[in-house]
Structures are given as C-alpha cells and as structure tokens.
Write a protein that holds these residues in place. Structure first.
Motif, PDB file in Angstrom:
ATOM      1  N   UNK A  21       0.847  -1.189   0.000  1.00  0.00           N
ATOM      2  CA  UNK A  21       0.000   0.000   0.000  1.00  0.00           C
ATOM      3  C   UNK A  21       0.885   1.241   0.000  1.00  0.00           C
ATOM      4  N   UNK A  22       0.614   2.150  -0.935  1.00  0.00           N
ATOM      5  CA  UNK A  22       1.366   3.394  -1.050  1.00  0.00           C
ATOM      6  C   UNK A  22       0.411   4.567  -0.857  1.00  0.00           C
ATOM      7  N   UNK A  23       0.798   5.467   0.042  1.00  0.00           N
ATOM      8  CA  UNK A  23      -0.011   6.654   0.321  1.00  0.00           C
ATOM      9  C   UNK A  23       0.796   7.885  -0.101  1.00  0.00           C
ATOM     10  N   UNK A  24       0.260   8.641  -1.074  1.00  0.00           N
ATOM     11  CA  UNK A  24       0.955   9.822  -1.582  1.00  0.00           C
ATOM     12  C   UNK A  24       0.323  11.079  -0.988  1.00  0.00           C
ATOM     13  N   UNK A  25       1.103  11.850  -0.259  1.00  0.00           N
ATOM     14  CA  UNK A  25       0.631  13.166   0.172  1.00  0.00           C
ATOM     15  C   UNK A  25       0.566  14.075  -1.060  1.00  0.00           C
ATOM     16  N   UNK A  26      -0.593  14.682  -1.271  1.00  0.00           N
ATOM     17  CA  UNK A  26      -0.790  15.487  -2.471  1.00  0.00           C
ATOM     18  C   UNK A  26       0.131  16.707  -2.447  1.00  0.00           C
ATOM     19  N   UNK A  27       0.794  17.022  -3.562  1.00  0.00           N
ATOM     20  CA  UNK A  27       1.667  18.207  -3.607  1.00  0.00           C
ATOM     21  C   UNK A  27       0.902  19.486  -3.246  1.00  0.00           C
ATOM     22  N   UNK A  28       1.562  20.364  -2.512  1.00  0.00           N
ATOM     23  CA  UNK A  28       0.881  21.589  -2.089  1.00  0.00           C
ATOM     24  C   UNK A  28       1.666  22.860  -2.410  1.00  0.00           C
TER      25      UNK A  28
ATOM     26  N   UNK B 216      -2.959  30.080  -2.273  1.00  0.00           N
ATOM     27  CA  UNK B 216      -3.834  29.528  -1.230  1.00  0.00           C
ATOM     28  C   UNK B 216      -2.977  29.061  -0.050  1.00  0.00           C
ATOM     29  N   UNK B 217      -2.460  30.006   0.746  1.00  0.00           N
ATOM     30  CA  UNK B 217      -1.572  29.629   1.856  1.00  0.00           C
ATOM     31  C   UNK B 217      -2.266  28.773   2.906  1.00  0.00           C
ATOM     32  N   UNK B 218      -3.583  28.935   3.074  1.00  0.00           N
ATOM     33  CA  UNK B 218      -4.298  28.095   4.038  1.00  0.00           C
ATOM     34  C   UNK B 218      -4.280  26.634   3.599  1.00  0.00           C
ATOM     35  N   UNK B 219      -4.431  26.412   2.316  1.00  0.00           N
ATOM     36  CA  UNK B 219      -4.364  25.049   1.776  1.00  0.00           C
ATOM     37  C   UNK B 219      -2.974  24.462   2.013  1.00  0.00           C
ATOM     38  N   UNK B 220      -1.954  25.261   1.784  1.00  0.00           N
ATOM     39  CA  UNK B 220      -0.591  24.783   1.998  1.00  0.00           C
ATOM     40  C   UNK B 220      -0.369  24.417   3.463  1.00  0.00           C
ATOM     41  N   UNK B 221      -0.815  25.278   4.369  1.00  0.00           N
ATOM     42  CA  UNK B 221      -0.609  25.025   5.794  1.00  0.00           C
ATOM     43  C   UNK B 221      -1.371  23.788   6.244  1.00  0.00           C
TER      44      UNK B 221
END
Length: 442
Positions: free
Chosen positions: A178-185, A191-196
């Motif tokens: 199983x591989x879990x990829x954190x979505x690039x931000x 959208x700094x709130x999305x990044x944080x």
C-alpha cells in the motif's frame, strides 16, 4: 502488478503510467470519495447512502459547457459514487468489493486530495440527513433547497479514517503493498491556508501498514499554468517508477511473512509432509495445485509435490521452469517458476495432455501420457536430495482436469469445499485437512 487506486487523479494517473511502462493491470479506481464517506459506507458500513434517484429527481443541474480536460460532469461524479464505487479502466461495470474478494491485488495507491479540499453535501431529507454525497454546489439551480454544504474534514479525523481504510485493505489483501501519496501543495501559491493544512496533515499522518510518500515538491518547469492540481507528465512517471521499483524490491518480504504465518517451512529432503497416497493411470484426468515460495538457491532442481522415494511422478522446478517428471523419466513442461517469488502452481492433466499454470501464465497443451502418484508434499526424487528450502501454504488434488475458469479460482477454499471432485486439500500451517469422509475413495 495488479493495481487499485483510491483517491484522485494523482493516484489514477500514477497507476496508469506504471501499468503502461512496466506492465500490469488496473483492477479499479475509486474517486470522489472522502475518507469518512468511504469508511462509513463500506468499511464499517454503519451508514446508508442516499439513493441516487433522490438526488437526480430533486436537483436541477445547470448546463455547463467546459473545455477543461479535467472537468467531471455531475453524472460522472454520481457514477463514481454509485456504480461499483469507482471508475474501471477496462470494463464498463464492476464491483469494487467483488474485485477485492476474488482478485489478487499487488498494489494499492492512495492520496489525500479530496480530504484536503473536499466538502460533502448533506441531504435535507430527514431519513438521509447523515448520508453525505460528493457534489459541487454551483452545478445546480436549487441546491440549497435539498442539501447543506458541510465543512472540510478535520485533520485528526482524516488521519483516523485513512488508517482504518489501510487496515481494512491490508486485512482483505494481506500480501498487497500500500502506497499513500501526500498530495503536492507547493503549487498552491495563492492559497496559503491550503498549503498550511496539507503541511499539518503530512506531519500528523503515520501508518505502519503503508509506505508513505511525502508530498513531492513540483518545480516551476513541471507545473501547469493556472492549474495547481495537475502537473507535467514526468511527475506521474517519476512516482510510477518509484512505486514499481519499490514494490519489486520489497513485495516478496510481505509474501514471506504471510506464508510464515500460514504455511510450513521445508528445510530439505528429510522435512516433508506425508499425505494419503493418490494414484492416477495414464488415461485418467487430474489436477494438482500448490502455493509455494522457494528461497533463493543456485540448485538445478526442487522436487516438491509427488511420490517420495522416486525421481519420477513429481512436480518439480528445473532451472527456472515448472515441469512434471513422467514415468518414462522425461521432463514434461513448462511455464516460468522463479525463486524468491510466491508461485501459485497448477498442473492440469487430461488423458495424456498437460497444461502448466503459474501466477496467471500458462503453457501450451503438451501431449505426454504418464501415470502419477502423490504421497508427499515438500519431497520427491529419492527422498535424500534435490528438495530445496521453501515455504508451502496450500496443496490440493482433483480427480478431473480443471478448466481455465476453475484454475483461476482454485486456491479459493470456499469454492474447493463445494467441489465433489476434490480428493485432497491441505493447509500446511494447520493440521492435515484431509477429510476422507466427504471425499470419494480415490
């Protein structure tokens, strides 16, 4: 490798590149599901979905003509949530859980895009008030009459649900990676709130059952203009390459661990499992199956299922091929058989004609009449040499030639138990499972 994805275009496009470049098969692609939605509807199954017809009969969609290649229509979004819970790349209709139960999945790829930004729609129908669905509010003229837009999922809840989903997948497919990829931000500069939010989740989420891939940093030359959610093709290719080669290196370790729990280790010629003798004449029909992992070695032979004390009438590995040593001392075969790999071997003999199967591959029909005797698992030849260290989980014998559809499911015990032609079945991690009372007297 057989791949299932759960997430967004990131998982989907990564898996697509992996299959195109390295071979394999897409078994399913679950999209437009937030982790809590997936968990409550399918893993814990403690909530019921609002019927699709309630949505379609209530809402008035706004006609949208979009030239965005990534635009997904209202109908397609519902298809992804109601028809087999996801898109499938090769067939029009399928059932995700039927695939989980009946296909061998090698790799799951997950990502957290939907959890980072998705807000679910809660019906105002009293009966389905706790039955959220994934919709876009601005796609409808009368959305507010029938739905309320919920909040984003908390990071703590998202981490909890993803861990539960991963545990569920691992329990259903124990040998899968199983591989879990954190979505690039970093592409969300506006959208700094999305990044944080993404950074906080990346620091929070841990799993011992999945390989966690940190959010890739997408350099400017690999970004798409005015599209922070999609990237240059090389990004998906790079992720596909990492997953493929990581899987190739590490996948057999999970298989060995699983076999150590369920199977028996055979260390050499004197370590074998005796079974009641089952004999066939040259004009009979029979099928033998065995699930075996052979440890790496440089030996020419491994005799592992047949008649102990003779070099004939046994299923063998010779070099890197699966064969049967016939009663006239000839090797009959063959299909590929590798060490350091879990081999699901099936040998079908039908009145003088052989077909060899291993891990989905099959040989041509080979005509070579021979008698056969099975009285030992993990041994053959003369009982003193040529039996190499291996792990064996399951073995079975039928008094008929299985057809290809039966071969594909012959390691499913629930199907075996219904088959009157099964004359021997053993799970070697447990006590002998041979029940002469319910078999014939072969």
């Amino acid at each position: 490798m057989n791949v299932i994805t759960i997430g967004s275009c990131l998982s989907d496009m990564t898996a697509n590149r992996a299959v195109i470049r390295f071979g394999g098969k897409r078994l399913g692609n679950v999209v437009h599901h937030r982790s809590d939605q997936f968990y409550h509807y399918y893993v814990k199954a403690d909530k019921k979905q609002i019927p699709r017809k309630c949505i379609e009969q209530s809402l008035n969609p706004i006609e949208i003509n979009s030239d965005d290649p990534n635009y997904v229509s209202f109908e397609a979004m519902l298809n992804n949530q109601y028809e087999g819970i996801g898109q499938h790349r090769t067939v029009e209709k399928y059932d995700f859980f039927d695939v989980l139960q009946n296909e061998k999945v090698d790799v799951f790829i997950l990502d957290n895009y939907v959890d980072m930004s998705g807000r679910l729609s809660y019906p105002k129908f009293e009966e389905y008030s706790e039955s959220p669905v994934f919709l876009r509010k601005n796609d409808f003229e009368n959305y507010d009459d029938f739905f309320t837009l919920g909040d984003k999922i908390s990071l703590e809840n998202s981490a909890f649900y993803f861990r539960e989903i991963i545990t569920f997948l691992k329990a259903t497919q124990p040998t899968a990676s199983i591989y879990f990829i954190h979505y690039p931000y970093n592409t969300y500069e506006k959208n700094p709130k999305r990044q944080e939010r993404a950074k906080e989740f990346e620091a929070l989420f841990k799993s011992n059952e999945a390989t966690i891939i940190p959010a890739p940093f997408i350099k400017k030359q690999f970004q798409l203009e005015n599209d922070p959610a999609h990237f240059h093709d090389s990004i998906y290719v790079a992720l596909a390459g990492f997953i493929h080669f990581h899987y190739e290196i590490h996948s057999h370790q999970a298989e060995v661990q699983q076999l150590l729990k369920l199977g028996k280790k055979f260390n050499g010629p004197e370590d074998y499992f005796p079974i009641p003798e089952i004999a066939f004449n040259a004009d009979d029909s029979w099928t033998a199956a065995i699930k075996i992992y052979e440890f790496e070695n440089d030996q020419l032979f491994n005799f592992f299922f047949g008649q102990r004390g003779t070099r004939n009438k046994s299923i063998v590995r010779r070099k890197n091929r699966l064969e049967f040593r016939a009663d006239d001392d000839q090797y009959v075969g063959s299909v590929e058989f590798l060490t350091k790999t879990l081999n699901e071997v099936v040998v079908v003999y039908d009145e003088g004609k052989f077909i060899f199967y291993n891990n989905g591959k099959s040989s041509d029909v080979i005509e070579h009449p021979t008698s056969a005797v099975f009285d030992a698992i993990g041994s053959g030849y003369n009982g003193k040499q040529h039996e190499q260290p291996c792990l064996i989980e399951t073995a079975a014998i039928w008094k008929k030639a299985l057809i290809p559809e039966e071969v594909a499911h012959c390691f499913d015990k629930s199907l075996m138990e219904k088959d009157n032609d099964l004359v021997g079945y053993w799970e070697l991690g447990k006590e002998a499972d041979f029940d002469e009372g319910k078999k014939d007297d072969t």
